[in-house]
Design a protein around this motif. Sequence first.
Motif, mmCIF file in Angstrom:
data_model
loop_
_atom_site.group_PDB
_atom_site.id
_atom_site.type_symbol
_atom_site.label_atom_id
_atom_site.label_comp_id
_atom_site.label_asym_id
_atom_site.label_seq_id
_atom_site.Cartn_x
_atom_site.Cartn_y
_atom_site.Cartn_z
ATOM 1 N N GLN A 171 50.213 33.709 67.710
ATOM 2 C CA GLN A 171 51.034 34.367 68.719
ATOM 3 C C GLN A 171 52.496 34.401 68.281
ATOM 4 O O GLN A 171 53.163 35.436 68.409
ATOM 5 N N LEU A 172 52.978 33.303 67.758
ATOM 6 C CA LEU A 172 54.362 33.257 67.304
ATOM 7 C C LEU A 172 54.611 34.271 66.191
ATOM 8 O O LEU A 172 55.603 35.018 66.211
ATOM 9 N N LYS A 173 53.709 34.345 65.232
ATOM 10 C CA LYS A 173 53.868 35.296 64.125
ATOM 11 C C LYS A 173 53.792 36.738 64.609
ATOM 12 O O LYS A 173 54.541 37.610 64.129
ATOM 13 N N ASN A 174 52.918 37.010 65.567
ATOM 14 C CA ASN A 174 52.799 38.378 66.074
ATOM 15 C C ASN A 174 53.973 38.755 66.968
ATOM 16 O O ASN A 174 54.346 39.939 67.031
ATOM 17 N N ARG A 175 54.558 37.786 67.638
ATOM 18 C CA ARG A 175 55.780 38.062 68.390
ATOM 19 C C ARG A 175 56.884 38.543 67.444
ATOM 20 O O ARG A 175 57.585 39.516 67.716
ATOM 21 N N LEU A 176 57.005 37.858 66.302
ATOM 22 C CA LEU A 176 58.000 38.266 65.316
ATOM 23 C C LEU A 176 57.659 39.644 64.752
ATOM 24 O O LEU A 176 58.539 40.502 64.583
ATOM 25 N N LEU A 203 63.493 34.754 66.875
ATOM 26 C CA LEU A 203 62.072 34.682 66.514
ATOM 27 C C LEU A 203 61.899 34.289 65.047
ATOM 28 O O LEU A 203 60.976 33.536 64.700
ATOM 29 N N ILE A 204 62.765 34.767 64.166
ATOM 30 C CA ILE A 204 62.712 34.364 62.762
ATOM 31 C C ILE A 204 62.880 32.854 62.645
ATOM 32 O O ILE A 204 62.153 32.168 61.908
ATOM 33 N N ASN A 205 63.845 32.316 63.396
ATOM 34 C CA ASN A 205 64.090 30.873 63.357
ATOM 35 C C ASN A 205 62.886 30.098 63.882
ATOM 36 O O ASN A 205 62.519 29.058 63.320
ATOM 37 N N GLN A 206 62.258 30.585 64.953
ATOM 38 C CA GLN A 206 61.111 29.895 65.528
ATOM 39 C C GLN A 206 59.932 29.868 64.560
ATOM 40 O O GLN A 206 59.261 28.847 64.416
ATOM 41 N N VAL A 207 59.693 30.998 63.884
ATOM 42 C CA VAL A 207 58.624 31.032 62.902
ATOM 43 C C VAL A 207 58.938 30.095 61.734
ATOM 44 O O VAL A 207 58.088 29.377 61.244
ATOM 45 N N GLY A 208 60.212 30.088 61.333
ATOM 46 C CA GLY A 208 60.626 29.203 60.261
ATOM 47 C C GLY A 208 60.481 27.733 60.586
ATOM 48 O O GLY A 208 60.182 26.906 59.712
ATOM 49 N N ASP A 209 60.673 27.407 61.875
ATOM 50 C CA ASP A 209 60.560 26.019 62.326
ATOM 51 C C ASP A 209 59.124 25.609 62.626
ATOM 52 O O ASP A 209 58.840 24.450 62.867
ATOM 53 N N SER A 210 58.193 26.598 62.653
ATOM 54 C CA SER A 210 56.796 26.308 62.974
ATOM 55 C C SER A 210 56.198 25.435 61.882
ATOM 56 O O SER A 210 56.442 25.639 60.684
ATOM 57 N N PRO A 211 55.353 24.453 62.264
ATOM 58 C CA PRO A 211 54.780 23.530 61.262
ATOM 59 C C PRO A 211 53.810 24.174 60.308
ATOM 60 O O PRO A 211 53.489 23.622 59.276
ATOM 61 N N THR A 212 53.269 25.393 60.639
ATOM 62 C CA THR A 212 52.343 26.048 59.731
ATOM 63 C C THR A 212 52.754 27.484 59.486
ATOM 64 O O THR A 212 53.501 28.048 60.264
#
Length: 212
Positions: A171-176, A203-212
Amino acid sequence: MSEINVLFDGYSIMSANEEEMTANCSCTLLKGSHNIIVDTMTAWDGEKIITALKEHDLNPEDIHYVVSTHGHSDHIGNNNLFLNAKHIVGFSISFRNKYYMHPFDKGEPYIINESVKVIPTPGHTLSDVTVLATSLQGEMVAMTGDLFEKFGDVENPKIWLEAGSEDPVKQLKNRLKVVEVADWIVPGHGSKFQVTPEIRQCLINQVGDSPT
């Protein structure tokens, strides 16, 4: 290009004791070479939708496609009003008793016409889709269903996570992926909002901070 009209803004309000939620989804009409309804609200909203269509000089039989961004009950409640339409519900495509195979699961978009396509955006459910449409103003509008719950969930991911996510990483990746191409977003349970450079960076920052 399509004339894009949000017929009803979605909403979601949790009760004080958090035992129930008052909610309904956004419902959007696209008028163009194909007339399209995106998400048909709850089963108790049929007359509201019919009245709103009449304000745009349309009847249910004038709709060519119904797209339900996913199969939850507040997004599919009035699909049966549109008996002349091809129905896309998540990854399923049907007309009457005919089902059509389309490789959404392999990331392939479904092209309705030159200005409207349906893309797979799993996360909230594993078969979520988003409608991307070019408006009369030449802007890209994304009708995302619950990929985005509301504007506030951009900076506060807790909102969309608590709304339910079968795969938060997807979901996070698709939001971006959506904010990278969209100028406007019609979220599942809030008002349409404009995508700004700040939103994209968030959103770029959130994906970057995601553990996977």
